[in-house]
Design a protein around this motif. Structure first.
Motif, short mmCIF file in Angstrom:
data_model
loop_
_atom_site.label_atom_id
_atom_site.label_comp_id
_atom_site.label_asym_id
_atom_site.label_seq_id
_atom_site.Cartn_x
_atom_site.Cartn_y
_atom_site.Cartn_z
N MET A 1 0.84 -1.19 0.00
CA MET A 1 0.00 0.00 0.00
C MET A 1 0.88 1.24 0.00
SD MET A 1 -3.13 -0.89 2.61
CE MET A 1 -2.03 -1.19 3.99
N ARG A 6 -2.01 4.20 3.40
CA ARG A 6 -1.80 3.79 4.79
C ARG A 6 -2.21 4.88 5.76
NH1 ARG A 6 3.28 2.04 2.88
NH2 ARG A 6 4.33 3.59 4.18
N LEU A 10 -5.22 4.69 8.47
CA LEU A 10 -4.90 4.91 9.87
C LEU A 10 -5.79 6.00 10.47
CD1 LEU A 10 -3.06 4.29 12.28
CD2 LEU A 10 -1.48 6.03 11.42
#
Length: 434
Positions: A1, A6, A10
């Motif tokens: 990724m 990411r 997150l």
């Protein structure tokens, strides 16, 4: 990724967890607050009816206020003595066995009128007989509100998570755009194999500082590569002549041994070997300049100037001053300037030292202003303008300027007061001279 994906996942995951925790806390607080309010209602109602019963002032119908609220007065046998208008006078709200185990305020799911309710039980007397006051409020409304809230949160939390994920994705795309531009620029430099400049973001932030630092690194690498290419080209060009001369002398000596004595051959080869050695030394020095940082110390320029002057040379030194630099490097620059001045001087060379500057003047023929920059090029010799002996490789001034610039200074040429040429070494001045 990718980093963008990411970070988006997150941030979205963190928000989702925060929203879930917030939803649980909200429902818990709401339920607790609402139940506390209902408890207070049934507690007050039980106390009111208990006081009326003990004073034998019960009304025909017991008063209630909350929707679904039920209050009854029950005797010791479980019969209903009095009730609120929304309950039967024959069916107690709680069975006698359940009622016997209750005290204070609690939750029950065995109410005759509701599936779940908050119940307040208080003992009293009615007409001098023991009795019990039972007040209940259904939890149906509270459960309905909580169920509606849970459904709403079950819809809102995913929607907010997706919305924030989209916002974070767009923001990160905008924030990481300069990084992608830097990557493309670096890929272009890597693929082309030549000089390149990375794009610098308009904002003066961390990415801008990174781009400028990388550009400085690329410039230094390119300068180092250029020096290496120049070294190879200069070595190939300049070594060809002395090597050819050496080879010719050796071949002639081999072909006509009777015409060359060993001492004559050695004397003839010595000059070419020494010239080639000096040339190789200068080329290696030029190749090393800029390859590693030099020291920067406070120098006594007068002492450095006096150290480079040989006793047999017609050179005088005057003045004093200080500068920042590397003593060995500055000494090499002054030695080259003095060698050049002695080679072309008539009879005098004067070194004048000042703060951050050393001037080397000679009384030679001087130099045409149009040639004062050209002589700093490698292997340039202006024989017609300045008389010279057999020494010199044409690298002295080039070496002097490159070392001086590596020290943060420069070497410039001009007209000397003695009538010849002035070479001026400029270096960063120290705090003592400010």
């Amino acid at each position: 990724m990718s980093l963008r994906l990411r970070l988006t996942l997150l941030a979205s995951g963190a928000l989702c967890v925060a929203l879930v925790v917030g939803a649980i806390a909200l429902t818990t607080v709401l339920r607790s607050t609402r139940i506390d309010a209902l408890d207070q209602v049934v507690r007050d109602r039980a106390a009111t009816v208990s006081a009326l019963a003990s004073d034998d002032r019960l009304p025909e119908t017991l008063p209630v206020a909350e929707p679904g609220e039920i209050v009854q007065l029950i005797d010791a046998d479980g019969a209903v003595l009095a009730t609120s208008p929304n309950a039967s006078r024959t069916l107690p709200v709680l069975p006698q066995d359940v009622l016997a185990g209750l005290s204070g305020v609690s939750t029950t799911d065995r109410s005759a009128y509701d599936e779940a309710a908050r119940v307040a039980v208080q003992t009293t007397t009615y007409q001098d007989e023991p009795a019990t006051v039972v007040a209940t409020v259904p939890l149906t409304e509270v459960q309905g509100v909580l169920d509606a809230l849970r459904v709403a949160l079950a819809v809102v939390v995913p929607l907010l998570t997706v919305a924030l994920g989209l916002v974070v994705w767009l923001i990160l795309g905008r924030a990481l755009r300069p990084v992608e531009e830097l990557r493309r620029g670096a890929a272009l430099v890597a693929s082309s194999g030549g000089p390149g400049s990375l794009p610098v973001p308009a904002r003066d932030d961390e990415l801008g500082a990174l781009a400028r630092t990388l550009n400085s690194m690329l410039d230094r690498l390119e300068a180092g590569a250029a020096r290496q290419r120049a070294f190879v080209a200069d070595a190939a060009h300049e070594l060809r002549s002395p090597l050819a001369a050496l080879r010719t002398s050796i071949e002639v000596a081999q072909a006509h041994p009777q015409s060359y004595r060993a001492d004559e051959l050695a004397a003839e080869l010595e000059g070419e070997v020494l010239r080639m050695q000096a040339l190789v030394d200068d080329l290696l020095l030029l190749a090393r300049v800029g390859s590693s940082p030099m020291a920067s110390d406070e120098l006594d320029l007068g002492a450095v100037a006096r150290d480079v002057v040989r006793p047999t040379e017609p050179v005088t030194v005057s003045g004093s001053g200080h500068a920042w630099g590397d003593a060995a490097a500055v000494g090499r620059v002054l030695r080259n300037l003095v060698d050049n001045a002695v080679r072309h001087a008539g009879s005098r060379v004067v070194l004048t030292v000042g703060e951050g500057v050393v001037r080397v003047d000679d009384d030679g023929a001087g130099l045409d202003p149009a040639d004062r920059e050209r002589v700093f090029e490698r292997f340039v010799r202006l024989d017609e303008a300045r008389q010279r002996d057999e020494g010199g490789s044409g690298l002295g001034l080039a070496i002097a300027r490159e070392i001086a610039r590596e020290q943060g200074g420069d070497v410039v040429l001009g007209a000397a007061d003695l009538g010849g040429l002035r070479a001026e070494l400029r270096l960063p001045r120290t705090d003592l001279s400010s």
